[in-house]
Design a protein around this motif. Structure first.
Motif, PDB file in Angstrom:
ATOM      1  N   GLY A 285      11.934  -2.074  -6.811  1.00 19.18           N
ATOM      2  CA  GLY A 285      10.601  -2.517  -6.389  1.00 19.18           C
ATOM      3  C   GLY A 285       9.985  -1.590  -5.365  1.00 19.18           C
ATOM      4  N   LYS A 286      10.341  -0.307  -5.436  1.00 20.91           N
ATOM      5  CA  LYS A 286       9.847   0.656  -4.446  1.00 20.91           C
ATOM      6  C   LYS A 286       9.246   1.885  -5.122  1.00 20.91           C
ATOM      7  N   MET A 287       8.436   1.657  -6.094  1.00 28.69           N
ATOM      8  CA  MET A 287       7.832   2.800  -6.771  1.00 28.69           C
ATOM      9  C   MET A 287       6.756   3.427  -5.899  1.00 28.69           C
ATOM     10  N   SER A 288       6.718   4.745  -5.905  1.00 29.55           N
ATOM     11  CA  SER A 288       5.651   5.440  -5.189  1.00 29.55           C
ATOM     12  C   SER A 288       4.387   5.415  -6.047  1.00 29.55           C
TER      13      SER A 288
ATOM     14  N   PHE B  96       0.834  -1.192   0.000  1.00 29.33           N
ATOM     15  CA  PHE B  96       0.000   0.000   0.000  1.00 29.33           C
ATOM     16  C   PHE B  96       0.868   1.240   0.000  1.00 29.33           C
ATOM     17  N   GLY B  97       0.872   1.914  -1.122  1.00 32.24           N
ATOM     18  CA  GLY B  97       1.649   3.142  -1.231  1.00 32.24           C
ATOM     19  C   GLY B  97       0.931   4.285  -0.540  1.00 32.24           C
TER      20      GLY B  97
ATOM     21  N   HIS C 171       0.554  -5.775 -11.332  1.00 35.06           N
ATOM     22  CA  HIS C 171       1.060  -6.801 -12.251  1.00 35.06           C
ATOM     23  C   HIS C 171       1.960  -6.205 -13.337  1.00 35.06           C
ATOM     24  N   HIS C 172       1.548  -5.061 -13.894  1.00 39.17           N
ATOM     25  CA  HIS C 172       2.342  -4.488 -14.987  1.00 39.17           C
ATOM     26  C   HIS C 172       3.625  -3.840 -14.478  1.00 39.17           C
ATOM     27  N   VAL C 173       3.577  -3.310 -13.279  1.00 34.14           N
ATOM     28  CA  VAL C 173       4.799  -2.764 -12.689  1.00 34.14           C
ATOM     29  C   VAL C 173       5.834  -3.875 -12.565  1.00 34.14           C
ATOM     30  N   LYS C 174       5.393  -5.026 -12.123  1.00 29.75           N
ATOM     31  CA  LYS C 174       6.314  -6.154 -11.944  1.00 29.75           C
ATOM     32  C   LYS C 174       6.827  -6.673 -13.289  1.00 29.75           C
ATOM     33  N   LEU C 175       5.965  -6.617 -14.297  1.00 24.17           N
ATOM     34  CA  LEU C 175       6.399  -7.009 -15.642  1.00 24.17           C
ATOM     35  C   LEU C 175       7.506  -6.081 -16.145  1.00 24.17           C
TER      36      LEU C 175
END
Lengths: 299, 181
Positions: A67-70, A32-33, A170-174
Motif C-alpha cells: 500500500g505504498k505505491m509512489s 499525497f504522494g 480506488h483502482h489501486v486498492k482494487l
C-alpha cells in the motif's frame, strides 16, 4: 462514465480480508504522494512495451502489496492499463477534440487534491456509454457517452467523477486486494520471469481491469467528488447528475450500457444518492457556467 | 363574433393541451417547498411531497420550476428527477404504493436497443498494448498553465467548496435493485 467497471475480484474477496483494513466502505483518507517533477507532457518511451528496469515491476508489486505505491509507480500501472485499453478502443482521430478534453480535464483536475499528476484525458472509439479511469491520472471517455453530453459543464462532471477515482486511488486498492488474494493462493508471480509479463500479471488480462466493479460506496464517493470538482472549477454543479438522469433512461437491454450497468449502481440510484448528499448544501452556491457554446461537438 | 370567440377559445385550448402533452414529467425524490421564484428566500406557495409525479417546466441554476396539479412553483433541482419514475423511487420510504402501481417505469426516451455492440469482457481481456496510441495520448496532454488559460478564456474562476459527506446508509432503500454487482 462514472462512465469504469469491476466485478470478478470483489465477489471473491473474503469478509475477513475486507475487515483487515482494506475495506473501501468508509470515506477514503487521501494520501499525497510526491508530486512528479515533470510539468510538460512526457515524451513517450522509445519502446513503451519494455519495462523501465529489470526489477521495476517487482518493486511495483511489492509497493502495491504494501500500500505504498509512489506516484510514478501509479503512473506506470495506469500507463499499462490504458495502453491496453487503447489497443481495443483507440482514440477518436480528432486532434481538436483530444486537445479540448485535455484542457477541460486538466482544469477540473486542478481543483482536486492531486493537481500535479500527469493527467491524460482522451475520447475513445466506442459506442459504449462509459468512462474509465486508471491510476496515475488517466481518464478515458467513450464516444458513445461524449455524444450524450450537452455542454462543457456536463463533461466536467463526468471527468470529475473519474478524477475522483484517481484521487482516491480506488483502482489501486482494487488491484491491491486482487494481488493479496493471489499471494494467499500462492499464484503470485508464478512462472513469470519476464518483466513485461509480470507487470501485465498485476493488472490481469489485457484491459479486463476496466470491466471489474468497484464497490458501490466508491462509485457514490466519486460522484460526490466529481460534482464538487466541477463546481470548484466554476462550472454548473449539476452537470453530472443531469448526465446520470439521461443515462438512466437507457433500456437495461441496450448493449451500449451493458458494461456500465453491470459494473455500477444504476444511474437512478446514483442520482438519488447525489440528491441526498447535496440536500440544501448548495442553496447558497452561485450559478455556474454551462458553456454550451464552447462545447466541442463530435464531427 | 361569437363564432370567432369560440374558435379563438378552441385554439387556445388546443395550444394548452399540446403544451401539456409535451411537458416533461418527473418524480419528487423528497419533500420540498414550492416557491414563487428560484431561491430559498422566495415565498413558499405549496409543498410537493416525495413520490409525487409532477410536470417539469423550466430550470434556473440549482432550481427547477414544476407544476403539481394546478399549482406551479420552484423546487431544488435535485429534489426532482426528470423522466418516468424508477423502481428505485418506490423502495423503502419513497413514494406511495398507488404511485408505484401507476408508474410507467422504463418508458423513457432511450428505450430502443441500438443494435450496436458495446465493449465487453471478451474485448477488454483480449486487448493488446498499443504504444502508438499511447504516444497520441501524450501528444494531446495539457499542462496546468494551458488549462488555466483555457478556463480564463471562458471566464471560469476557481471557487472554494467543501466535499460532500456521504448520506446516511439506506436513505433510499432498494439501491440494490439495479446494482448488478
Amino acid at each position: 462514465m462514472t462512465r469504469l467497471s469491476m466485478l470478478i475480484v470483489l465477489s471473491l474477496v473474503p469478509a475477513w480480508l475486507m475487515a483487515a483494513g482494506l475495506n473501501d466502505g468508509q470515506p477514503l483518507r487521501l494520501a499525497f504522494g510526491t508530486p512528479p517533477q515533470r510539468t510538460e507532457p512526457a515524451k513517450p518511451p522509445e519502446d513503451a512495451t519494455k519495462p523501465q528496469s529489470e526489477s521495476s515491476a517487482e518493486r511495483l508489486l511489492q509497493a502495491l502489496l504494501a500500500g505504498k505505491m509512489s506516484t510514478q509507480q501509479e503512473h506506470q500501472l495506469g500507463e499499462r492499463i490504458i495502453g491496453n485499453l487503447l489497443g481495443v478502443a483507440p482514440l477518436v482521430p480528432d486532434d481538436g477534440l483530444q486537445r479540448y478534453i485535455n484542457q477541460v480535464g486538466r482544469w477540473v483536475a486542478s481543483q482536486s487534491e492531486r493537481p500535479d499528476l500527469d493527467w491524460r484525458f482522451g475520447v475513445i472509439e466506442s459506442e459504449d456509454v462509459n468512462a474509465f479511469a486508471a491510476p496515475g491520472g488517466y481518464v478515458m471517455v467513450t464516444k458513445g457517452l461524449y455524444r450524450r453530453l450537452n455542454n462543457e459543464a456536463e463533461l466536467a462532471g463526468v471527468l470529475g467523477h473519474e478524477i475522483g477515482h484517481v484521487m482516491s486511488r480506488h483502482h489501486v486498492k482494487l488491484l491491491q486486494r486482487s494481488q493479496l488474494l493471489a499471494s494467499l493462493s500462492g499464484a503470485l508471480g508464478k512462472q513469470v520471469s519476464d518483466e513485461h509479463e509480470r507487470l501485465q500479471s498485476i493488472i490481469g488480462r489485457g484491459a479486463e481491469v476496466a470491466a471489474r466493479s468497484l464497490d458501490k460506496s466508491s462509485e457514490f464517493e466519486a460522484d460526490r467528488i466529481g460534482m464538487v470538482l466541477a463546481a470548484r472549477g466554476g462550472y454548473d454543479a449539476y452537470g453530472l447528475p443531469l448526465v446520470l438522469q439521461e443515462i438512466g433512461h437507457f433500456s437495461e437491454k441496450d448493449d451500449r450500457v451493458a458494461l456500465l450497468f453491470k459494473t455500477h449502481p444504476h444511474p437512478d440510484a446514483r442520482f438519488n444518492q447525489l440528491a441526498e448528499a447535496v440536500g440544501t448544501r448548495f442553496d447558497a452556491l452561485t450559478e455556474g457556467a454551462t458553456l454550451e457554446s464552447r462545447f466541442y461537438r463530435l464531427k | 363574433m361569437l363564432t370567432e370567440l369560440l374558435r379563438g377559445g378552441l385554439l387556445i385550448g388546443l395550444a394548452l393541451a399540446s403544451a401539456r402533452a409535451e411537458a416533461v414529467t418527473g418524480v419528487m425524490l423528497r419533500d420540498d417547498d414550492m416557491r414563487a421564484a428560484a431561491g430559498v428566500s422566495a415565498t413558499k406557495v405549496a409543498l410537493a411531497k416525495k413520490g409525487k409525479i409532477i410536470n417539469v417546466l423550466a430550470r434556473r441554476g440549482g432550481w427547477t420550476q414544476i407544476q403539481l396539479g394546478t399549482v406551479s412553483g420552484w423546487v431544488r433541482l435535485l429534489s426532482v428527477r426528470r423522466g418516468p419514475a424508477s423502481r428505485t423511487d418506490y423502495q423503502g420510504s419513497l413514494g406511495s404504493a398507488e404511485n408505484a402501481a401507476n408508474s410507467p417505469h422504463d418508458t423513457g426516451s432511450i428505450t430502443a436497443t441500438s443494435g450496436l455492440r458495446g465493449l465487453d469482457l471478451v474485448d477488454l481481456s483480449a486487448a493488446k498494448f498499443d504504444a502508438k496510441q499511447l504516444e497520441q495520448l501524450e501528444r494531446h496532454a495539457s499542462v496546468k498553465a494551458d488549462a488555466m488559460a483555457f478556463a480564463a478564456q471562458a471566464g471560469l474562476t476557481a471557487r472554494s467548496l467543501a466535499y460532500l459527506p456521504a448520506p446516511p446508509q439506506n436513505t433510499f432503500g432498494g439501491l440494490d435493485v439495479f446494482g448488478g454487482q
